[in-house]
Enzyme design. Structure first.
Site, short mmCIF file in Angstrom:
data_model
loop_
_atom_site.label_atom_id
_atom_site.label_comp_id
_atom_site.label_asym_id
_atom_site.label_seq_id
_atom_site.Cartn_x
_atom_site.Cartn_y
_atom_site.Cartn_z
N GLY A 1 4.02 -76.63 26.25
CA GLY A 1 5.16 -77.42 26.77
C GLY A 1 5.07 -77.54 28.29
N ARG B 1 -1.35 -80.02 22.47
CA ARG B 1 -1.60 -78.90 21.56
C ARG B 1 -2.73 -79.36 20.64
NH1 ARG B 1 4.48 -78.54 21.68
NH2 ARG B 1 4.88 -76.65 22.84
N ASP C 1 2.00 -68.28 26.05
CA ASP C 1 1.15 -67.33 25.33
C ASP C 1 0.08 -67.99 24.45
OD1 ASP C 1 3.10 -68.28 23.65
OD2 ASP C 1 3.67 -66.33 22.83
N THR D 1 6.60 -71.65 31.54
CA THR D 1 7.44 -72.07 30.41
C THR D 1 8.90 -71.90 30.81
OG1 THR D 1 8.27 -71.49 28.21
CG2 THR D 1 7.10 -69.76 29.36
N ASP E 1 11.13 -71.15 28.96
CA ASP E 1 11.74 -70.11 28.13
C ASP E 1 11.81 -68.75 28.84
OD1 ASP E 1 11.72 -72.13 26.28
OD2 ASP E 1 9.97 -71.38 25.21
N ASP F 1 9.87 -66.25 28.60
CA ASP F 1 9.71 -65.18 27.60
C ASP F 1 8.37 -64.46 27.71
OD1 ASP F 1 8.17 -67.31 26.81
OD2 ASP F 1 8.80 -67.28 24.71
N ARG G 1 13.57 -71.21 22.87
CA ARG G 1 12.97 -70.65 21.64
C ARG G 1 13.71 -69.38 21.25
NH1 ARG G 1 8.24 -73.39 20.14
NH2 ARG G 1 7.22 -74.32 21.93
O1 F6P Z 1 8.67 -73.72 25.07
C1 F6P Z 1 9.37 -74.68 25.79
C2 F6P Z 1 10.28 -75.46 24.87
O2 F6P Z 1 10.95 -76.44 25.65
C3 F6P Z 1 11.27 -74.62 24.08
O3 F6P Z 1 12.38 -74.21 24.83
C4 F6P Z 1 11.62 -75.56 22.95
O4 F6P Z 1 12.06 -74.85 21.81
C5 F6P Z 1 10.30 -76.24 22.69
O5 F6P Z 1 9.52 -76.13 23.88
C6 F6P Z 1 10.40 -77.69 22.32
O6 F6P Z 1 9.14 -78.11 21.97
P1 F6P Z 1 8.73 -79.65 21.84
O7 F6P Z 1 8.64 -80.21 23.22
O8 F6P Z 1 7.42 -79.61 21.14
O9 F6P Z 1 9.83 -80.30 21.05
#
Ligand code: F6P
Length: 323
Positions: free
Chosen positions: A11, A72, A103, A125, A127, A129, A175
């Site tokens: 992300g 990805r 990660d 990120t 998050d 985390d 997340r």
């Molecule tokens: O990991 C970053 C994040 O924005 C999370 O907070 C969220 O759950 C996820 O990515 C969303 O992923 P995507 O952009 O694939 O919808």
């Protein structure tokens, strides 16, 4: 060392560009050229890369997202994919790689290092985390965006009169980590906060809200971390217990946008410079981080295998401030 490469993966996070810029400049100051790999590991396998000049990266520091784009890749998770990437790295003279991401991205970096390519991970990120660092690139901007949004809910809600009590349920990203939710609750002045780290009790939450209504507050703003519950599930429960019609909002991807904050730009730059230093020192499989305002580093497996835990102190601070 003559040439290193950088890619962004997973992300996107505000501040990734500040990190790319600082890597190019730190490398240049050591007479090392930087190749920018486009589209993450997919781009590496396909040889999508070009030399990043200091001129090219000079004014990207304030741009959100990543100029290198992020992807990805399923193929990269196979041995064939990793071998393809290594062939491209070798044929393009890449002597070491810096991976900016989370990660999953670091796991990919470790796969490459098994074929002799030195790798360094830079945590990015929203998050927050990733273990081994207090901050990951992007989280400060995301928390600022959510804090600002909470203020906007206050702006409209403040006009309500107390005979029409209203509850706003706001779902935020993260997340399985509640950092964005807790930090923005503290900074933005929300009335309640639900995070995955602390099991919630709907009756506790509703009596908390009810008390605020009885004290004369006409509205309550509740921040819900996506890893704890969806706002839609929560709405059903809140509306039943309180006999009201709450309002829901899912903030979604806007939390990954906006110009990176000064803090994100600083952190990204510090980590980038430490990452380049580590490569020059001949290190590999390290992850950089920031602890107590200083750039640090640790084994990359810490970032892969462990998770950043929200401190009890932060939870307590939030509990006091929602009273
Ligand atoms: O990991 C970053 C994040 O924005 C999370 O907070 C969220 O759950 C996820 O990515 C969303 O992923 P995507 O952009 O694939 O919808």
């Amino acid at each position: 060392m003559k040439r290193i490469a950088v890619l962004t993966s997973g992300g996107d996070a505000p501040g990734m560009n500040a990190c790319i810029r600082a890597i190019v400049k730190a490398a240049k100051s050591n007479n090392i050229e930087t190749l920018g790999i486009y589209e993450g590991y997919t781009g590496l396998m396909e040889g999508k890369m070009k030399v990043l000049t200091t001129d090219y990266v000079d004014d990207i520091v304030g741009l959100s997202g990543t100029i290198l784009k992020s992807a990805r890749s399923k193929l990269f998770r196979t041995e064939e994919g990793v071998k393809r990437a290594i062939r491209q790295a070798n044929s393009n003279g890449i002597e070491a790689l810096i991976v900016i991401g989370g990660d999953g991205s670091f796991r990919g970096a470790c796969d490459l290092s098994k074929y002799g390519l030195p790798v360094i991970g830079v945590p990015a990120t929203i998050d927050n985390d990733i273990a081994g660092t207090e901050y990951s690139i992007g989280v400060d901007t995301a928390v600022n965006v959510v804090t600002d949004t909470i203020s906007k809910f206050h702006d409209t809600a403040r006009s309500l009169i107390s005979d029409t009590p209203r509850v706003f349920l706001i779902e935020v990203m993260g997340r399985n980590c509640g950092y964005i939710a807790i930090a923005s609750t503290i900074a933005g002045g929300a009335d309640y906060c639900i995070v995955p780290e602390v099991p919630y009790d709907i009756n506790h939450m509703c009596s908390h809200i009810k008390n605020k209504f009885e004290d004369g507050k006409a509205y309550n703003v509740v921040v819900v971390a996506e890893g704890a519950s969806s706002v839609n599930d929560l709405k059903t429960q809140v509306d039943t217990v309180l006999n009201i019609e709450s309002r829901t909002s899912i903030l979604g991807h806007l939390q990954r946008g906006g110009a990176p904050t000064v803090t994100d730009r600083f952190i990204a730059s510090q980590m980038a410079i430490r990452g380049v230093e580590l490569l020059i020192e001949g290190k590999s499989n390290r992850m950089v981080g920031v602890i107590g305002g200083e750039a640090v580093d640790c084994g990359i497996y810490k970032g892969i295998n462990d998770k950043n835990k929200i401190s009890e102190k932060l939870i307590k601070l939030k509990d006091i401030l929602i009273i």
